[in-house]
Design a protein around this motif. Structure first.
Motif, mmCIF file in Angstrom:
data_model
loop_
_atom_site.group_PDB
_atom_site.id
_atom_site.type_symbol
_atom_site.label_atom_id
_atom_site.label_comp_id
_atom_site.label_asym_id
_atom_site.label_seq_id
_atom_site.Cartn_x
_atom_site.Cartn_y
_atom_site.Cartn_z
ATOM 1 N N GLY A 124 0.789 -1.241 0.000
ATOM 2 C CA GLY A 124 0.000 0.000 0.000
ATOM 3 C C GLY A 124 0.814 1.280 0.000
ATOM 4 N N VAL A 125 2.136 1.160 -0.229
ATOM 5 C CA VAL A 125 2.967 2.371 -0.185
ATOM 6 C C VAL A 125 3.757 2.575 -1.486
ATOM 7 C CG1 VAL A 125 3.221 2.303 2.335
ATOM 8 C CG2 VAL A 125 4.914 1.142 0.904
ATOM 9 N N LEU A 126 3.371 1.859 -2.519
ATOM 10 C CA LEU A 126 4.173 1.904 -3.745
ATOM 11 C C LEU A 126 3.638 2.949 -4.723
ATOM 12 C CD1 LEU A 126 6.581 0.444 -5.086
ATOM 13 C CD2 LEU A 126 4.906 -0.947 -6.329
ATOM 14 N N ASP A 127 4.574 3.749 -5.279
ATOM 15 C CA ASP A 127 4.180 4.814 -6.214
ATOM 16 C C ASP A 127 4.595 4.526 -7.654
ATOM 17 O OD1 ASP A 127 3.186 6.809 -4.182
ATOM 18 O OD2 ASP A 127 5.228 6.517 -3.446
ATOM 19 N N GLY A 128 5.456 3.545 -7.872
ATOM 20 C CA GLY A 128 5.904 3.285 -9.239
ATOM 21 C C GLY A 128 6.961 2.199 -9.273
ATOM 22 N N VAL A 129 7.474 1.948 -10.472
ATOM 23 C CA VAL A 129 8.451 0.863 -10.685
ATOM 24 C C VAL A 129 9.537 1.377 -11.624
ATOM 25 C CG1 VAL A 129 8.758 -1.487 -11.605
ATOM 26 C CG2 VAL A 129 6.599 -0.871 -10.495
ATOM 27 N N THR A 130 10.779 0.974 -11.357
ATOM 28 C CA THR A 130 11.847 1.206 -12.337
ATOM 29 C C THR A 130 12.406 -0.147 -12.758
ATOM 30 O OG1 THR A 130 13.429 1.529 -10.533
ATOM 31 C CG2 THR A 130 12.539 3.521 -11.566
ATOM 32 N N THR A 131 12.741 -0.233 -14.034
ATOM 33 C CA THR A 131 13.382 -1.445 -14.544
ATOM 34 C C THR A 131 14.610 -0.991 -15.330
ATOM 35 O OG1 THR A 131 12.154 -1.386 -16.633
ATOM 36 C CG2 THR A 131 11.147 -2.595 -14.822
ATOM 37 N N ASN A 132 15.442 -1.936 -15.683
ATOM 38 C CA ASN A 132 16.549 -1.653 -16.615
ATOM 39 C C ASN A 132 16.865 -2.963 -17.321
ATOM 40 O OD1 ASN A 132 18.427 -3.172 -15.018
ATOM 41 N ND2 ASN A 132 18.730 -1.408 -13.682
ATOM 42 N N PRO A 133 17.696 -2.929 -18.355
ATOM 43 C CA PRO A 133 17.947 -4.164 -19.107
ATOM 44 C C PRO A 133 18.515 -5.299 -18.241
ATOM 45 C CG PRO A 133 18.645 -2.260 -20.374
ATOM 46 C CD PRO A 133 18.291 -1.751 -19.013
ATOM 47 N N SER A 134 19.303 -4.964 -17.229
ATOM 48 C CA SER A 134 19.853 -6.016 -16.362
ATOM 49 C C SER A 134 18.745 -6.662 -15.536
ATOM 50 C CB SER A 134 20.918 -5.439 -15.416
ATOM 51 O OG SER A 134 21.921 -4.786 -16.140
ATOM 52 N N LEU A 135 17.829 -5.849 -15.034
ATOM 53 C CA LEU A 135 16.724 -6.391 -14.214
ATOM 54 C C LEU A 135 15.788 -7.239 -15.076
ATOM 55 C CD1 LEU A 135 15.951 -3.214 -12.033
ATOM 56 C CD2 LEU A 135 17.059 -5.329 -11.272
ATOM 57 N N MET A 136 15.585 -6.839 -16.342
ATOM 58 C CA MET A 136 14.746 -7.642 -17.249
ATOM 59 C C MET A 136 15.446 -8.982 -17.527
ATOM 60 S SD MET A 136 11.931 -5.927 -17.926
ATOM 61 C CE MET A 136 11.175 -6.189 -19.515
ATOM 62 N N ALA A 137 16.746 -8.936 -17.776
ATOM 63 C CA ALA A 137 17.506 -10.162 -18.063
ATOM 64 C C ALA A 137 17.465 -11.111 -16.867
ATOM 65 C CB ALA A 137 18.950 -9.802 -18.416
ATOM 66 N N LYS A 138 17.524 -10.535 -15.662
ATOM 67 C CA LYS A 138 17.492 -11.347 -14.434
ATOM 68 C C LYS A 138 16.200 -12.166 -14.362
ATOM 69 C CE LYS A 138 18.028 -10.564 -9.498
ATOM 70 N NZ LYS A 138 17.847 -9.544 -8.481
ATOM 71 N N GLU A 139 15.119 -11.627 -14.924
ATOM 72 C CA GLU A 139 13.837 -12.348 -14.922
ATOM 73 C C GLU A 139 13.683 -13.226 -16.160
ATOM 74 O OE1 GLU A 139 12.092 -12.272 -12.174
ATOM 75 O OE2 GLU A 139 13.595 -10.856 -11.444
ATOM 76 N N GLY A 140 14.709 -13.240 -17.033
ATOM 77 C CA GLY A 140 14.659 -14.061 -18.246
ATOM 78 C C GLY A 140 13.754 -13.481 -19.316
ATOM 79 N N ILE A 141 13.546 -12.173 -19.303
ATOM 80 C CA ILE A 141 12.664 -11.529 -20.285
ATOM 81 C C ILE A 141 13.519 -11.004 -21.442
ATOM 82 C CG2 ILE A 141 10.814 -9.819 -20.653
ATOM 83 C CD1 ILE A 141 10.208 -11.792 -18.369
ATOM 84 N N PHE A 142 13.443 -11.677 -22.580
ATOM 85 C CA PHE A 142 14.223 -11.277 -23.766
ATOM 86 C C PHE A 142 13.306 -11.228 -24.990
ATOM 87 C CE2 PHE A 142 17.314 -13.470 -20.995
ATOM 88 C CZ PHE A 142 18.256 -12.463 -20.843
ATOM 89 N N GLY A 143 13.688 -10.437 -25.976
ATOM 90 C CA GLY A 143 12.933 -10.361 -27.231
ATOM 91 C C GLY A 143 11.863 -9.288 -27.122
ATOM 92 N N HIS A 144 11.675 -8.560 -28.235
ATOM 93 C CA HIS A 144 10.798 -7.387 -28.246
ATOM 94 C C HIS A 144 9.397 -7.679 -27.706
ATOM 95 C CE1 HIS A 144 7.923 -4.566 -30.169
ATOM 96 N NE2 HIS A 144 8.827 -3.689 -29.793
ATOM 97 N N ASP A 145 8.754 -8.734 -28.224
ATOM 98 C CA ASP A 145 7.361 -8.995 -27.834
ATOM 99 C C ASP A 145 7.250 -9.350 -26.351
ATOM 100 O OD1 ASP A 145 6.780 -8.480 -30.418
ATOM 101 O OD2 ASP A 145 6.252 -10.538 -30.977
ATOM 102 N N ASN A 146 8.191 -10.168 -25.871
ATOM 103 C CA ASN A 146 8.158 -10.550 -24.453
ATOM 104 C C ASN A 146 8.389 -9.345 -23.551
ATOM 105 O OD1 ASN A 146 7.790 -13.219 -25.111
ATOM 106 N ND2 ASN A 146 9.981 -13.690 -25.096
#
Ligand code: G3P
Length: 218
Positions: A20-42
Protein backbone atom coordinates in the motif's frame (compact mmCIF):
# COMPACT_ATOMS: atom_id res chain seq x y z
CA UNK A 1 8.90 11.15 -1.08
CA UNK A 2 7.68 8.61 -3.63
CA UNK A 3 8.68 4.95 -3.33
CA UNK A 4 9.46 3.08 -6.55
CA UNK A 5 10.47 -0.58 -6.51
CA UNK A 6 13.54 -1.34 -8.61
CA UNK A 7 12.79 -4.73 -10.13
CA UNK A 8 11.15 -6.50 -13.05
CA UNK A 9 10.00 -9.38 -10.82
CA UNK A 10 6.19 -9.46 -10.97
CA UNK A 11 5.82 -11.19 -7.60
CA UNK A 12 7.93 -8.54 -5.84
CA UNK A 13 6.07 -5.77 -7.65
CA UNK A 14 2.75 -7.28 -6.54
CA UNK A 15 4.03 -7.62 -2.96
CA UNK A 16 5.25 -4.01 -2.88
CA UNK A 17 1.92 -2.88 -4.31
CA UNK A 18 -0.03 -4.90 -1.73
CA UNK A 19 1.85 -3.14 1.07
CA UNK A 20 0.00 0.00 0.00
CA UNK A 21 2.97 2.37 -0.18
CA UNK A 22 4.17 1.90 -3.75
CA UNK A 23 4.18 4.81 -6.21
CA UNK A 24 5.90 3.28 -9.24
CA UNK A 25 8.45 0.86 -10.69
CA UNK A 26 11.85 1.21 -12.34
CA UNK A 27 13.38 -1.44 -14.54
CA UNK A 28 16.55 -1.65 -16.61
CA UNK A 29 17.95 -4.16 -19.11
CA UNK A 30 19.85 -6.02 -16.36
CA UNK A 31 16.72 -6.39 -14.21
CA UNK A 32 14.75 -7.64 -17.25
CA UNK A 33 17.51 -10.16 -18.06
CA UNK A 34 17.49 -11.35 -14.43
CA UNK A 35 13.84 -12.35 -14.92
CA UNK A 36 14.66 -14.06 -18.25
CA UNK A 37 12.66 -11.53 -20.29
CA UNK A 38 14.22 -11.28 -23.77
CA UNK A 39 12.93 -10.36 -27.23
CA UNK A 40 10.80 -7.39 -28.25
CA UNK A 41 7.36 -9.00 -27.83
CA UNK A 42 8.16 -10.55 -24.45
CA UNK A 43 9.64 -7.31 -23.17
CA UNK A 44 6.61 -5.28 -24.27
CA UNK A 45 4.19 -7.85 -22.77
CA UNK A 46 6.12 -7.75 -19.49
CA UNK A 47 5.88 -3.95 -19.24
CA UNK A 48 2.13 -4.23 -19.86
CA UNK A 49 1.80 -6.72 -17.02
CA UNK A 50 3.68 -4.34 -14.69
CA UNK A 51 1.34 -1.51 -15.71
CA UNK A 52 -1.64 -3.71 -14.82
CA UNK A 53 -0.32 -4.24 -11.28
CA UNK A 54 0.81 -0.70 -10.42
CA UNK A 55 -1.03 2.53 -11.16
CA UNK A 56 2.04 4.77 -11.15
CA UNK A 57 5.02 5.69 -13.28
CA UNK A 58 6.83 2.67 -14.77
CA UNK A 59 10.30 3.28 -16.21
CA UNK A 60 11.11 1.24 -19.33
CA UNK A 61 14.60 1.64 -20.77
CA UNK A 62 15.58 2.04 -24.42
CA UNK A 63 18.37 -0.19 -25.75
CA UNK A 64 19.40 1.95 -28.74
CA UNK A 65 22.19 4.45 -28.18
CA UNK A 66 21.60 6.60 -31.27
CA UNK A 67 19.00 9.39 -31.45
CA UNK A 68 16.78 7.82 -34.13
CA UNK A 69 16.82 4.43 -32.47
CA UNK A 70 16.02 5.86 -29.03
CA UNK A 71 13.14 7.90 -30.47
CA UNK A 72 11.75 4.87 -32.29
CA UNK A 73 11.94 2.62 -29.24
CA UNK A 74 10.76 5.31 -26.82
CA UNK A 75 7.69 6.15 -28.87
CA UNK A 76 6.72 2.46 -29.02
CA UNK A 77 7.19 2.13 -25.27
CA UNK A 78 5.16 5.28 -24.57
CA UNK A 79 2.29 3.93 -26.69
CA UNK A 80 2.05 0.85 -24.44
CA UNK A 81 0.47 2.70 -21.51
CA UNK A 82 0.12 6.31 -20.28
CA UNK A 83 2.16 5.45 -17.16
CA UNK A 84 5.25 4.41 -19.11
CA UNK A 85 8.28 6.63 -18.54
CA UNK A 86 10.96 6.27 -21.22
CA UNK A 87 14.31 5.66 -19.56
CA UNK A 88 17.20 7.14 -21.54
CA UNK A 89 20.93 6.96 -20.72
CA UNK A 90 22.91 10.14 -20.03
CA UNK A 91 24.79 10.27 -23.33
CA UNK A 92 24.86 12.94 -26.07
CA UNK A 93 22.07 11.42 -28.18
CA UNK A 94 20.18 10.62 -24.99
CA UNK A 95 20.02 14.31 -24.08
CA UNK A 96 18.70 15.07 -27.57
CA UNK A 97 16.14 12.27 -27.26
CA UNK A 98 14.97 13.57 -23.85
CA UNK A 99 14.39 17.00 -25.41
CA UNK A 100 12.47 15.34 -28.26
CA UNK A 101 10.26 13.35 -25.87
CA UNK A 102 9.67 16.26 -23.51
CA UNK A 103 8.44 18.44 -26.39
CA UNK A 104 5.92 15.72 -27.20
CA UNK A 105 4.65 15.22 -23.67
CA UNK A 106 6.37 11.84 -23.24
CA UNK A 107 7.75 11.32 -19.72
CA UNK A 108 11.44 10.48 -19.38
CA UNK A 109 13.87 9.19 -16.78
CA UNK A 110 17.50 10.12 -17.45
CA UNK A 111 19.55 7.21 -16.13
CA UNK A 112 23.21 6.47 -15.34
CA UNK A 113 23.78 9.89 -13.81
CA UNK A 114 26.93 10.19 -11.72
CA UNK A 115 27.64 13.94 -11.54
CA UNK A 116 25.88 17.23 -10.85
CA UNK A 117 26.83 18.44 -14.33
CA UNK A 118 25.00 15.52 -15.90
CA UNK A 119 21.97 16.25 -13.71
CA UNK A 120 21.94 19.89 -14.88
CA UNK A 121 21.97 18.70 -18.50
CA UNK A 122 19.08 16.31 -17.84
CA UNK A 123 17.00 19.12 -16.31
CA UNK A 124 17.84 21.51 -19.16
CA UNK A 125 16.67 18.86 -21.64
CA UNK A 126 13.34 18.61 -19.79
CA UNK A 127 13.66 15.16 -18.17
CA UNK A 128 10.76 14.20 -15.90
CA UNK A 129 13.15 12.31 -13.60
CA UNK A 130 16.91 12.24 -13.15
CA UNK A 131 18.45 9.06 -11.72
CA UNK A 132 21.72 9.52 -9.81
CA UNK A 133 23.11 6.11 -8.78
CA UNK A 134 23.91 6.35 -5.07
CA UNK A 135 25.22 2.84 -4.38
CA UNK A 136 27.41 2.63 -7.47
CA UNK A 137 29.16 5.86 -6.47
CA UNK A 138 29.69 4.49 -2.95
CA UNK A 139 31.18 1.39 -4.63
CA UNK A 140 33.99 3.53 -6.06
CA UNK A 141 34.71 5.42 -2.82
CA UNK A 142 32.66 8.48 -3.76
CA UNK A 143 29.82 9.75 -1.57
CA UNK A 144 26.63 8.96 -3.50
CA UNK A 145 24.40 10.78 -1.02
CA UNK A 146 26.48 13.94 -1.40
CA UNK A 147 25.51 13.93 -5.08
CA UNK A 148 21.81 13.76 -4.11
CA UNK A 149 22.31 16.77 -1.82
CA UNK A 150 24.10 18.70 -4.58
CA UNK A 151 21.41 18.02 -7.21
CA UNK A 152 18.51 18.85 -4.85
CA UNK A 153 20.29 22.13 -4.01
CA UNK A 154 20.98 23.06 -7.66
CA UNK A 155 17.47 22.20 -8.84
CA UNK A 156 16.09 24.30 -5.97
CA UNK A 157 18.20 27.29 -7.08
CA UNK A 158 16.47 27.39 -10.44
CA UNK A 159 13.12 25.76 -9.79
CA UNK A 160 13.83 22.94 -12.25
CA UNK A 161 10.80 20.66 -12.46
CA UNK A 162 12.88 17.50 -13.01
CA UNK A 163 12.34 15.15 -10.06
CA UNK A 164 15.38 13.72 -8.29
CA UNK A 165 14.98 9.93 -8.33
CA UNK A 166 17.67 8.42 -6.09
CA UNK A 167 18.61 5.11 -7.73
CA UNK A 168 20.92 2.28 -6.76
CA UNK A 169 19.61 2.68 -3.20
CA UNK A 170 20.90 -0.40 -1.43
CA UNK A 171 19.84 -0.20 2.22
CA UNK A 172 17.48 1.43 4.69
CA UNK A 173 19.87 4.22 5.71
CA UNK A 174 20.37 5.22 2.07
CA UNK A 175 16.59 5.60 1.83
CA UNK A 176 16.24 7.55 5.10
CA UNK A 177 19.10 9.88 4.18
CA UNK A 178 17.62 10.48 0.72
CA UNK A 179 14.44 11.56 2.52
CA UNK A 180 16.44 13.92 4.76
CA UNK A 181 18.12 15.42 1.70
CA UNK A 182 14.83 16.02 -0.09
CA UNK A 183 14.99 13.49 -2.94
CA UNK A 184 11.62 13.39 -4.70
CA UNK A 185 11.73 9.62 -5.25
CA UNK A 186 13.78 6.62 -4.17
CA UNK A 187 13.91 3.42 -6.14
CA UNK A 188 15.17 0.32 -4.37
CA UNK A 189 14.66 -3.42 -3.97
CA UNK A 190 11.54 -4.54 -2.07
CA UNK A 191 13.80 -5.69 0.80
CA UNK A 192 14.83 -2.07 1.45
CA UNK A 193 11.19 -0.97 1.71
CA UNK A 194 10.24 -3.85 4.02
CA UNK A 195 13.47 -3.21 5.96
CA UNK A 196 11.88 0.03 7.14
CA UNK A 197 9.51 -2.06 9.26
CA UNK A 198 12.20 -3.46 11.49
CA UNK A 199 12.86 -2.36 15.04
CA UNK A 200 13.54 -4.79 17.94
CA UNK A 201 11.67 -2.56 20.40
CA UNK A 202 8.56 -2.85 18.22
CA UNK A 203 8.77 -6.65 18.42
CA UNK A 204 9.47 -6.66 22.17
CA UNK A 205 6.72 -4.11 22.79
CA UNK A 206 4.15 -6.08 20.80
CA UNK A 207 5.02 -9.33 22.62
CA UNK A 208 4.51 -7.58 25.96
CA UNK A 209 1.18 -6.05 24.91
CA UNK A 210 -0.10 -9.43 23.73
CA UNK A 211 1.18 -11.21 26.87
CA UNK A 212 -0.49 -8.64 29.15
CA UNK A 213 -3.72 -8.89 27.19
CA UNK A 214 -3.64 -12.70 27.50
CA UNK A 215 -3.52 -12.40 31.35
CA UNK A 216 -7.16 -11.26 31.21
CA UNK A 217 -8.29 -14.47 29.55
CA UNK A 218 -6.74 -16.77 32.25
O1 G3P B 1 18.08 1.87 -10.28
C1 G3P B 1 19.36 1.50 -10.73
C2 G3P B 1 19.69 0.22 -10.11
O2 G3P B 1 18.99 -0.85 -10.71
C3 G3P B 1 21.12 -0.05 -10.02
O3 G3P B 1 21.24 -0.67 -8.79
O4 G3P B 1 22.35 -1.95 -7.06
O5 G3P B 1 22.77 -2.46 -9.51
O6 G3P B 1 23.69 -0.41 -8.46
P1 G3P B 1 22.60 -1.42 -8.44
Amino acid sequence: MKFFVDTANLQEIQEAHDLGVLDGVTTNPSLMAKEGIFGHDNVMAHYKQICEIVDGDISAEVIATDFDGMVREGELLAELHPNIVVKVPMIRDGVKAIRHFSERGIKTNCTLVFSAGQAILAAKAGATYVSPFVGRLDDVSTDGLQLIEQIVHIYGNYGYQTQVLAASVRHVMHLVQCAELGADVVTCPLSVITGLLNHPLTDIGLQKFLADHAKGSK
